[in-house]
Design a protein around this motif. Sequence first.
Motif, PDB file in Angstrom:
ATOM      1  N   SER A   1     -29.924-124.169 -20.613  1.00  0.00           N
ATOM      2  CA  SER A   1     -29.490-123.413 -22.010  1.00  0.00           C
ATOM      3  C   SER A   1     -28.090-123.712 -22.302  1.00  0.00           C
ATOM      4  O   SER A   1     -27.204-123.814 -21.621  1.00  0.00           O
ATOM      5  N   THR A   2     -27.905-123.443 -23.877  1.00  0.00           N
ATOM      6  CA  THR A   2     -26.710-124.042 -24.429  1.00  0.00           C
ATOM      7  C   THR A   2     -25.545-123.108 -23.886  1.00  0.00           C
ATOM      8  O   THR A   2     -24.290-123.574 -23.639  1.00  0.00           O
ATOM      9  N   ARG A   3     -25.500-121.893 -23.567  1.00  0.00           N
ATOM     10  CA  ARG A   3     -24.745-121.033 -23.074  1.00  0.00           C
ATOM     11  C   ARG A   3     -24.159-121.310 -21.665  1.00  0.00           C
ATOM     12  O   ARG A   3     -23.171-121.294 -21.598  1.00  0.00           O
ATOM     13  N   ILE A   4     -25.317-121.640 -20.869  1.00  0.00           N
ATOM     14  CA  ILE A   4     -24.902-121.748 -19.484  1.00  0.00           C
ATOM     15  C   ILE A   4     -24.107-123.271 -19.294  1.00  0.00           C
ATOM     16  O   ILE A   4     -23.295-123.513 -18.660  1.00  0.00           O
ATOM     17  N   ASP A   5     -24.578-123.951 -20.304  1.00  0.00           N
ATOM     18  CA  ASP A   5     -23.995-125.450 -20.398  1.00  0.00           C
ATOM     19  C   ASP A   5     -22.367-125.272 -20.670  1.00  0.00           C
ATOM     20  O   ASP A   5     -21.366-125.903 -20.290  1.00  0.00           O
ATOM     21  N   ALA A   6     -22.205-124.459 -21.682  1.00  0.00           N
ATOM     22  CA  ALA A   6     -20.759-123.957 -21.995  1.00  0.00           C
ATOM     23  C   ALA A   6     -19.970-123.322 -21.027  1.00  0.00           C
ATOM     24  O   ALA A   6     -18.648-123.735 -20.772  1.00  0.00           O
ATOM     25  N   ILE A   7     -20.469-122.452 -20.248  1.00  0.00           N
ATOM     26  CA  ILE A   7     -19.985-121.708 -19.198  1.00  0.00           C
ATOM     27  C   ILE A   7     -19.514-122.610 -18.199  1.00  0.00           C
ATOM     28  O   ILE A   7     -18.530-122.794 -17.574  1.00  0.00           O
ATOM     29  N   GLY A   8     -20.450-123.823 -17.980  1.00  0.00           N
ATOM     30  CA  GLY A   8     -20.009-124.894 -16.885  1.00  0.00           C
ATOM     31  C   GLY A   8     -19.011-125.701 -17.450  1.00  0.00           C
ATOM     32  O   GLY A   8     -18.187-126.234 -16.475  1.00  0.00           O
ATOM     33  N   GLU A   9     -18.864-126.140 -18.718  1.00  0.00           N
ATOM     34  CA  GLU A   9     -17.996-126.946 -19.059  1.00  0.00           C
ATOM     35  C   GLU A   9     -16.437-126.353 -19.035  1.00  0.00           C
ATOM     36  O   GLU A   9     -15.546-126.942 -18.698  1.00  0.00           O
ATOM     37  N   VAL A  10     -16.386-124.971 -19.454  1.00  0.00           N
ATOM     38  CA  VAL A  10     -15.162-124.161 -19.116  1.00  0.00           C
ATOM     39  C   VAL A  10     -14.852-124.273 -17.783  1.00  0.00           C
ATOM     40  O   VAL A  10     -13.662-124.459 -17.404  1.00  0.00           O
ATOM     41  N   ASP A  11     -15.803-123.963 -16.937  1.00  0.00           N
ATOM     42  CA  ASP A  11     -15.491-124.043 -15.533  1.00  0.00           C
ATOM     43  C   ASP A  11     -15.101-125.440 -15.108  1.00  0.00           C
ATOM     44  O   ASP A  11     -13.805-125.459 -14.251  1.00  0.00           O
ATOM     45  N   GLU A  12     -15.544-126.331 -15.365  1.00  0.00           N
ATOM     46  CA  GLU A  12     -14.932-127.725 -14.993  1.00  0.00           C
ATOM     47  C   GLU A  12     -13.677-128.158 -15.660  1.00  0.00           C
ATOM     48  O   GLU A  12     -12.876-128.675 -14.856  1.00  0.00           O
ATOM     49  N   LEU A  13     -13.398-127.544 -16.973  1.00  0.00           N
ATOM     50  CA  LEU A  13     -11.948-127.701 -17.278  1.00  0.00           C
ATOM     51  C   LEU A  13     -11.009-127.046 -16.488  1.00  0.00           C
ATOM     52  O   LEU A  13      -9.770-127.569 -16.307  1.00  0.00           O
ATOM     53  N   ASN A  14     -11.402-125.911 -15.982  1.00  0.00           N
ATOM     54  CA  ASN A  14     -10.396-125.046 -15.477  1.00  0.00           C
ATOM     55  C   ASN A  14     -10.086-125.645 -13.926  1.00  0.00           C
ATOM     56  O   ASN A  14      -9.142-125.834 -13.641  1.00  0.00           O
ATOM     57  N   SER A  15     -11.111-126.373 -13.392  1.00  0.00           N
ATOM     58  CA  SER A  15     -10.881-127.032 -12.190  1.00  0.00           C
ATOM     59  C   SER A  15     -10.239-128.309 -12.352  1.00  0.00           C
ATOM     60  O   SER A  15      -9.198-128.635 -11.734  1.00  0.00           O
ATOM     61  N   HIS A  16     -10.204-129.133 -13.432  1.00  0.00           N
ATOM     62  CA  HIS A  16      -9.247-130.012 -13.722  1.00  0.00           C
ATOM     63  C   HIS A  16      -8.153-129.755 -14.086  1.00  0.00           C
ATOM     64  O   HIS A  16      -6.862-130.457 -13.662  1.00  0.00           O
ATOM     65  N   ILE A  17      -7.658-128.464 -14.588  1.00  0.00           N
ATOM     66  CA  ILE A  17      -6.292-128.175 -14.789  1.00  0.00           C
ATOM     67  C   ILE A  17      -5.798-127.758 -13.323  1.00  0.00           C
ATOM     68  O   ILE A  17      -4.578-127.900 -13.117  1.00  0.00           O
ATOM     69  N   GLY A  18      -6.539-127.094 -12.423  1.00  0.00           N
ATOM     70  CA  GLY A  18      -6.322-126.826 -11.298  1.00  0.00           C
ATOM     71  C   GLY A  18      -5.893-128.175 -10.569  1.00  0.00           C
ATOM     72  O   GLY A  18      -4.770-128.212  -9.722  1.00  0.00           O
ATOM     73  N   LEU A  19      -6.314-129.252 -10.718  1.00  0.00           N
ATOM     74  CA  LEU A  19      -6.154-130.493 -10.113  1.00  0.00           C
ATOM     75  C   LEU A  19      -4.836-131.097 -10.733  1.00  0.00           C
ATOM     76  O   LEU A  19      -3.712-131.606  -9.929  1.00  0.00           O
TER      77      LEU A  19
ATOM     78  N   GLY B   1      -1.151-119.759 -16.792  1.00  0.00           N
ATOM     79  CA  GLY B   1      -1.685-118.914 -17.687  1.00  0.00           C
ATOM     80  C   GLY B   1      -3.046-119.318 -18.278  1.00  0.00           C
ATOM     81  O   GLY B   1      -3.869-118.723 -18.671  1.00  0.00           O
ATOM     82  N   VAL B   2      -3.077-120.462 -18.363  1.00  0.00           N
ATOM     83  CA  VAL B   2      -4.117-120.878 -19.127  1.00  0.00           C
ATOM     84  C   VAL B   2      -5.321-120.943 -18.460  1.00  0.00           C
ATOM     85  O   VAL B   2      -6.517-120.405 -19.023  1.00  0.00           O
ATOM     86  N   GLN B   3      -5.489-121.262 -16.997  1.00  0.00           N
ATOM     87  CA  GLN B   3      -6.421-121.005 -16.252  1.00  0.00           C
ATOM     88  C   GLN B   3      -6.721-119.511 -16.289  1.00  0.00           C
ATOM     89  O   GLN B   3      -8.180-119.249 -16.182  1.00  0.00           O
ATOM     90  N   HIS B   4      -6.034-118.521 -16.344  1.00  0.00           N
ATOM     91  CA  HIS B   4      -6.563-117.491 -16.247  1.00  0.00           C
ATOM     92  C   HIS B   4      -7.117-116.830 -17.600  1.00  0.00           C
ATOM     93  O   HIS B   4      -8.309-116.067 -17.584  1.00  0.00           O
TER      94      HIS B   4
END
Length: 200
Positions: free
Chosen positions: A30-48, A64-67
């Motif tokens: 679904s589009t909503r789950i896709d968006a949640i996954g994209e945000v999760d990936e973004l947070n992981s890249h910021i962690g890197l 702060g952005v990660q939170h």
Amino acid sequence: MGNRLSAITTRTGDDGTTGLGDNTRLSKASTRIDAIGEVDELNSHIGLLLCEPLPADVSQLLQGVQHQLFNLGGELSMPGYQLLQDDALHTLDAALVQYNAHLPRLKEFILPAGSRSAAQAHVCRTVARRAERAVVAIGQTESMLPGPQRYLNRLSDLLFVLSRHLNLNHGEGEVYWQSERLKAQGEGADGGDRAEKAAD
């Protein structure tokens, strides 16, 4: 939350669905789950990116952005519920003004290159744009609060500015696109305008 995280393997997703925060289940496609996954990936890249040697102020900002991205993801998982507050967007706006104020005007499009930290900031920027597109896709079929889309749009702008800041102040300088067409047409003088507009 502790009880919810006590069992990591639940097998409830074996059928291709996953649960939202309100206990409804959606297809993982679904589009909503896709968006949640994209945000999760973004947070992981910021962690890197945070694993790189960064100035203390940049590191604190990104933490702060990660939170806030966690809040954003939580908002996506609970339709109609607001977790992302206005001050989160104001923080990005203030940071954009702060870091952009000392950057030279762009002479031409820049490449996602330079120092390792700046290049990783560009990766974060492109993933933020992808996450933003995924959130926009939800809004085309469902009612959406404006916060997540605005935050991701502003965050991608900030990551572009931070990449320049890291290269110019803590790296080896920016890497400009060498456009033979623009050189031949003598359009280099206004290339900065196009580059700034492309950042959107």
